[in-house]
Design an enzyme around this catalytic site. Structure first.
Site, PDB file in Angstrom:
ATOM      1  N   GLY A   1     102.136  56.035 -40.204  1.00 31.05           N
ATOM      2  CA  GLY A   1     101.965  56.408 -38.808  1.00 31.05           C
ATOM      3  C   GLY A   1     101.797  55.158 -37.967  1.00 31.05           C
ATOM      4  O   GLY A   1     102.141  54.050 -38.376  1.00 31.05           O
TER       5      GLY A   1
ATOM      6  N   ALA B   1      99.155  53.393 -37.127  1.00 27.53           N
ATOM      7  CA  ALA B   1      98.280  52.348 -37.687  1.00 27.53           C
ATOM      8  C   ALA B   1      98.974  51.606 -38.816  1.00 27.53           C
ATOM      9  O   ALA B   1      98.950  50.371 -38.872  1.00 27.53           O
ATOM     10  CB  ALA B   1      96.974  52.970 -38.175  1.00 27.53           C
TER      11      ALA B   1
ATOM     12  N   LYS C   1     104.058  60.085 -47.717  1.00 30.64           N
ATOM     13  CA  LYS C   1     104.249  61.255 -48.568  1.00 30.64           C
ATOM     14  C   LYS C   1     105.566  61.983 -48.333  1.00 30.64           C
ATOM     15  O   LYS C   1     106.083  62.636 -49.230  1.00 30.64           O
ATOM     16  CB  LYS C   1     103.093  62.248 -48.360  1.00 30.64           C
ATOM     17  CG  LYS C   1     101.830  61.834 -49.057  1.00 30.64           C
ATOM     18  CD  LYS C   1     100.919  63.016 -49.330  1.00 30.64           C
ATOM     19  CE  LYS C   1     100.372  63.621 -48.058  1.00 30.64           C
ATOM     20  NZ  LYS C   1      99.343  64.644 -48.343  1.00 30.64           N
TER      21      LYS C   1
ATOM     22  N   GLN D   1     101.241  64.783 -28.642  1.00 31.07           N
ATOM     23  CA  GLN D   1     101.995  65.197 -27.457  1.00 31.07           C
ATOM     24  C   GLN D   1     101.551  64.476 -26.186  1.00 31.07           C
ATOM     25  O   GLN D   1     102.343  63.902 -25.470  1.00 31.07           O
ATOM     26  CB  GLN D   1     101.820  66.712 -27.240  1.00 31.07           C
ATOM     27  CG  GLN D   1     102.408  67.597 -28.288  1.00 31.07           C
ATOM     28  CD  GLN D   1     102.064  69.058 -28.020  1.00 31.07           C
ATOM     29  OE1 GLN D   1     101.231  69.383 -27.157  1.00 31.07           O
ATOM     30  NE2 GLN D   1     102.688  69.945 -28.758  1.00 31.07           N
TER      31      GLN D   1
ATOM     32  N   GLY E   1      99.840  61.821 -24.974  1.00 24.26           N
ATOM     33  CA  GLY E   1     100.111  60.466 -24.520  1.00 24.26           C
ATOM     34  C   GLY E   1      99.189  59.454 -25.153  1.00 24.26           C
ATOM     35  O   GLY E   1      98.455  59.745 -26.109  1.00 24.26           O
TER      36      GLY E   1
ATOM     37  N   GLU F   1      93.704  63.288 -18.303  1.00 27.43           N
ATOM     38  CA  GLU F   1      93.288  64.322 -19.239  1.00 27.43           C
ATOM     39  C   GLU F   1      91.767  64.422 -19.231  1.00 27.43           C
ATOM     40  O   GLU F   1      91.085  63.673 -18.527  1.00 27.43           O
ATOM     41  CB  GLU F   1      93.824  64.026 -20.649  1.00 27.43           C
ATOM     42  CG  GLU F   1      95.352  64.093 -20.722  1.00 27.43           C
ATOM     43  CD  GLU F   1      95.885  63.836 -22.107  1.00 27.43           C
ATOM     44  OE1 GLU F   1      95.081  63.753 -23.055  1.00 27.43           O
ATOM     45  OE2 GLU F   1      97.118  63.697 -22.253  1.00 27.43           O
TER      46      GLU F   1
ATOM     47  N   ASP G   1      93.981  62.272 -48.017  1.00 29.86           N
ATOM     48  CA  ASP G   1      94.189  61.540 -49.273  1.00 29.86           C
ATOM     49  C   ASP G   1      93.495  60.182 -49.295  1.00 29.86           C
ATOM     50  O   ASP G   1      92.819  59.832 -50.269  1.00 29.86           O
ATOM     51  CB  ASP G   1      95.691  61.343 -49.521  1.00 29.86           C
ATOM     52  CG  ASP G   1      96.451  62.651 -49.572  1.00 29.86           C
ATOM     53  OD1 ASP G   1      95.836  63.678 -49.888  1.00 29.86           O
ATOM     54  OD2 ASP G   1      97.658  62.654 -49.282  1.00 29.86           O
TER      55      ASP G   1
ATOM     56  N   HIS H   1      90.690  70.952 -31.329  1.00 30.47           N
ATOM     57  CA  HIS H   1      91.376  70.947 -30.038  1.00 30.47           C
ATOM     58  C   HIS H   1      91.205  72.319 -29.407  1.00 30.47           C
ATOM     59  O   HIS H   1      91.384  73.341 -30.065  1.00 30.47           O
ATOM     60  CB  HIS H   1      92.863  70.634 -30.226  1.00 30.47           C
ATOM     61  CG  HIS H   1      93.528  70.220 -28.949  1.00 30.47           C
ATOM     62  ND1 HIS H   1      93.824  71.128 -27.944  1.00 30.47           N
ATOM     63  CD2 HIS H   1      93.943  69.009 -28.504  1.00 30.47           C
ATOM     64  CE1 HIS H   1      94.390  70.477 -26.931  1.00 30.47           C
ATOM     65  NE2 HIS H   1      94.464  69.194 -27.243  1.00 30.47           N
TER      66      HIS H   1
ATOM     67  N   ARG I   1      86.385  67.693 -24.877  1.00 33.45           N
ATOM     68  CA  ARG I   1      87.022  68.692 -25.733  1.00 33.45           C
ATOM     69  C   ARG I   1      86.030  69.587 -26.466  1.00 33.45           C
ATOM     70  O   ARG I   1      86.277  70.784 -26.645  1.00 33.45           O
ATOM     71  CB  ARG I   1      87.929  67.996 -26.754  1.00 33.45           C
ATOM     72  CG  ARG I   1      89.223  67.510 -26.154  1.00 33.45           C
ATOM     73  CD  ARG I   1      90.104  66.849 -27.189  1.00 33.45           C
ATOM     74  NE  ARG I   1      91.389  66.492 -26.596  1.00 33.45           N
ATOM     75  CZ  ARG I   1      92.337  65.837 -27.242  1.00 33.45           C
ATOM     76  NH1 ARG I   1      92.146  65.458 -28.493  1.00 33.45           N
ATOM     77  NH2 ARG I   1      93.485  65.558 -26.649  1.00 33.45           N
TER      78      ARG I   1
ATOM     79  N   HIS J   1      91.717  69.455 -35.278  1.00 31.21           N
ATOM     80  CA  HIS J   1      92.684  68.541 -34.673  1.00 31.21           C
ATOM     81  C   HIS J   1      92.509  67.090 -35.100  1.00 31.21           C
ATOM     82  O   HIS J   1      93.476  66.420 -35.431  1.00 31.21           O
ATOM     83  CB  HIS J   1      92.572  68.640 -33.150  1.00 31.21           C
ATOM     84  CG  HIS J   1      93.572  67.827 -32.402  1.00 31.21           C
ATOM     85  ND1 HIS J   1      94.932  68.007 -32.535  1.00 31.21           N
ATOM     86  CD2 HIS J   1      93.412  66.828 -31.492  1.00 31.21           C
ATOM     87  CE1 HIS J   1      95.580  67.166 -31.740  1.00 31.21           C
ATOM     88  NE2 HIS J   1      94.676  66.428 -31.111  1.00 31.21           N
TER      89      HIS J   1
ATOM     90  N   GLU K   1      93.134  57.208 -38.148  1.00 37.79           N
ATOM     91  CA  GLU K   1      92.270  58.367 -38.340  1.00 37.79           C
ATOM     92  C   GLU K   1      91.564  58.360 -39.688  1.00 37.79           C
ATOM     93  O   GLU K   1      90.516  58.981 -39.842  1.00 37.79           O
ATOM     94  CB  GLU K   1      93.081  59.660 -38.180  1.00 37.79           C
ATOM     95  CG  GLU K   1      92.215  60.897 -38.048  1.00 37.79           C
ATOM     96  CD  GLU K   1      92.998  62.159 -37.723  1.00 37.79           C
ATOM     97  OE1 GLU K   1      92.395  63.249 -37.731  1.00 37.79           O
ATOM     98  OE2 GLU K   1      94.219  62.058 -37.460  1.00 37.79           O
TER      99      GLU K   1
ATOM    100  N   ARG L   1      85.998  62.361 -29.788  1.00 42.63           N
ATOM    101  CA  ARG L   1      87.030  61.434 -29.310  1.00 42.63           C
ATOM    102  C   ARG L   1      87.470  61.762 -27.887  1.00 42.63           C
ATOM    103  O   ARG L   1      87.734  62.911 -27.551  1.00 42.63           O
ATOM    104  CB  ARG L   1      88.252  61.480 -30.238  1.00 42.63           C
ATOM    105  CG  ARG L   1      89.428  60.649 -29.750  1.00 42.63           C
ATOM    106  CD  ARG L   1      90.558  60.647 -30.752  1.00 42.63           C
ATOM    107  NE  ARG L   1      91.171  61.944 -30.940  1.00 42.63           N
ATOM    108  CZ  ARG L   1      92.151  62.426 -30.188  1.00 42.63           C
ATOM    109  NH1 ARG L   1      92.594  61.740 -29.148  1.00 42.63           N
ATOM    110  NH2 ARG L   1      92.675  63.600 -30.453  1.00 42.63           N
TER     111      ARG L   1
ATOM    112  N   LEU M   1      96.117  57.449 -30.405  1.00 43.88           N
ATOM    113  CA  LEU M   1      97.279  56.573 -30.588  1.00 43.88           C
ATOM    114  C   LEU M   1      96.893  55.124 -30.321  1.00 43.88           C
ATOM    115  O   LEU M   1      97.330  54.211 -31.034  1.00 43.88           O
ATOM    116  CB  LEU M   1      98.421  57.001 -29.670  1.00 43.88           C
ATOM    117  CG  LEU M   1      99.148  58.291 -30.041  1.00 43.88           C
ATOM    118  CD1 LEU M   1     100.167  58.659 -28.971  1.00 43.88           C
ATOM    119  CD2 LEU M   1      99.832  58.179 -31.400  1.00 43.88           C
TER     120      LEU M   1
END
Length: 516
Positions: A12, A14, A33, A45, A47, A111, A206, A227, A273, A330, A354, A365, A371
């Site tokens: 990903g 990171a 994987k 989604q 941003g 947001e 994992d 979320h 959130r 989430h 993460e 968070r 991101l």
């Protein structure tokens, strides 16, 4: 036996950010994987939050992050995040990442819990995918990076207290041992531990499980962010309905058609959130809860093309219909405990994104900081790996690895393994989810103890994931039972008040403690 300079588990934001940095000084192997495009990054989604408006913007971003984290944020880590974020985003732009623009200028949206508009997005609601594509394009140009798809981490190799590599299960079912001077866990979160999640199937914790089995410390595992707004329709997936919808003016309404957030927080739909998720859960006890954008006079199809396309499958439209929503697992604020440079408690082992816990998110968070976290701390971890390697003069030995090729006691069938995983996920959702209490958590522990007796066995991916999910679930439950307060994403019905002193939970080798 294979040998590389640096092994990165996870592809990903990171993992790829780290790999680009590491490739400048040595041979890097990146394993994932599934195909390279499949990660939590690609599903993001809303941003990426970044303060590109100067020192005042950076300072406000820091305070917003601190506030959302409900007293548990590591201020040093948060300062690093917001201060280094603009530079890393500028790198993305230089590598061809196409964020949305208006009249040539980068578009910025707002947001929940942000004090100003600072969220960059791409293709409306496909920011993570655009960043992943950009990073992959850059990585593929670097000859010193080997990319291995369809490869699952089995366990870390530890010699004399130091991580020296990992055993891997490749796509053909073969077990491989890879030795490295340093290993980076960038394997993402563990949303699949819950029956309702916005995470893809690969998010089975994992890296966290591998690290804990090897003896590394984990921290803040009780803080799982749910979320507030996942699509809620029988038979449909819990598709993420981005927080950016509320940023663009969406209301939350209950079964009576009433807006209700004024009863829970002065920021209404843009509250943190955890607050919004609990409000929806409580209102949902009397019927469905909906997102309402019928009053928003914008081209919602152009702004949210991915969400609009998904909703069309169910004959629904953002501008016409009330969209049924409910919370879903989430993001994990906890993970492998690290310093701000990605160093874990085990020499030779690093973590970022993460899978790691720097304390940057605290108990909750801030929207769209994930991101940015992967981008910033992936690079910092890579820099630490290089610096430590040079300082200590680490060499790869030719010592053979003791590779475990069987989970013992035969092999569990795939159908039985899926049923076992489904039972675990349902147990966690019902007893260790958004609203918790001692009775439910004890029930979760009893259920996990019973599941341990029938743990799926065999050297195949789903059996390995079952083992990891069980371990991560146990870590979540143990930490949640120990935290007798309500803070951020962790809410105890039997301990609704927040304690005066904020402490992090830390676990290693079966021990739980709380530290400042």
């Amino acid at each position: 036996m294979e040998q590389v300079d640096f092994l990165v588990i996870g592809a990903g934001i990171a993992g790829l950010s780290a790999a680009i940095c590491l490739a400048e000084v040595g041979k890097v192997m990146v394993v994932t994987k599934e195909e390279l495009a499949e990660s939590n990054t690609a599903y993001a989604q809303g941003g990426i939050a970044v303060a590109m408006g100067g020192e005042e913007d950076v300072a406000l971003h820091l305070e917003d992050t601190m506030s959302a984290g409900d007293g548990l944020v590591n201020r040093e880590a948060a300062a690093v995040l917001v201060e280094q974020g603009p530079r890393r985003v500028e790198e993305l732009l230089a590598w061809g990442t196409k964020f949305d623009r208006e009249n040539g200028e980068l578009m910025r949206t707002r947001e929940g819990a942000h004090s100003r508009s600072r969220i960059l997005h791409a293709n409306g609601d496909a920011t993570g995918k655009e960043i992943a594509v950009s990073l992959l394009r850059h990585v593929r140009q670097m000859n010193s990076i080997e990319l291995m798809e369809w490869t699952t981490g089995v366990d870390l190799m530890v010699e004399d207290g130091r991580v020296v590599g990992a055993t891997l299960l490749d796509g053909e079912g073969g077990v491989r041992a890879v030795r490295a001077k340093a290993v980076l866990l960038a394997s993402g979160g563990a949303g699949q531990v819950y029956s309702d999640t916005t995470n893809p199937a690969v998010a089975t914790g994992d890296g966290i499980a591998m690290a804990y089995r090897a003896g590394a410390e984990v921290s803040d595992m009780e803080f799982y962010q749910f979320h507030p707004t996942a699509f809620s329709m029988p038979g449909a997936p819990r598709f993420l309905m981005s927080e950016a919808l509320r940023g663009e003016g969406a209301y939350l309404v209950n079964a009576k058609g009433e807006r209700f957030m004024e009863r829970y927080h002065p920021l209404l739909e843009l509250a943190p959130r955890d607050v919004v998720a609990r409000a929806i859960t409580r209102e949902g006890m009397d019927g469905e809860v909906y997102l309402d954008m019928r009053h928003v006079k914008k081209d919602l199809h152009a702004r949210f093309p991915g969400i609009s396309k998904f909703l069309a499958k169910y004959q629904m439209d953002l501008g016409r219909d009330l969209i049924p929503v409910r919370p879903a697992a989430h993001y994990l604020m906890g993970g492998v405990r690290t310093d701000v440079h990605g160093r874990t408690s085990l020499p030779g082992l690093y973590a970022a994104g993460e899978a790691a816990c720097t304390g940057v998110h605290g108990a909750n968070r801030l929207a769209s900081n994930s991101l940015l976290e992967g981008l910033v701390f992936g690079v910092l971890a890579a820099e630490a790996m290089v610096a430590d390697h040079r300082e200590q003069g680490i060499k790869i030995t030719d010592k053979a690895a003791d590779v475990v090729t069987s989970a013992g006691g035969g092999t569990t069938g795939e159908a039985a393994t899926e049923r076992w995983i489904a039972e675990l996920r349902d147990l966690m959702w019902k007893n260790a989810g958004l609203l918790r209490d001692a009775a439910g958590l004890r029930q979760a522990q009893r259920g996990l103890d019973a599941l341990a007796v029938t743990m799926p066995r065999g050297m195949f991916r789903r059996a390995l994931e079952a083992r990891n999910l069980h371990l991560v679930a146990g870590l979540i439950v143990t930490a949640a039972m120990g935290r007798e307060e309500s803070r951020g994403a962790h809410y105890r019905n039997d301990f609704p008040e927040r304690q005066a002193v904020a402490r992090h939970s830390v676990m290693a080798a079966g021990r739980l403690e709380f530290v400042r």
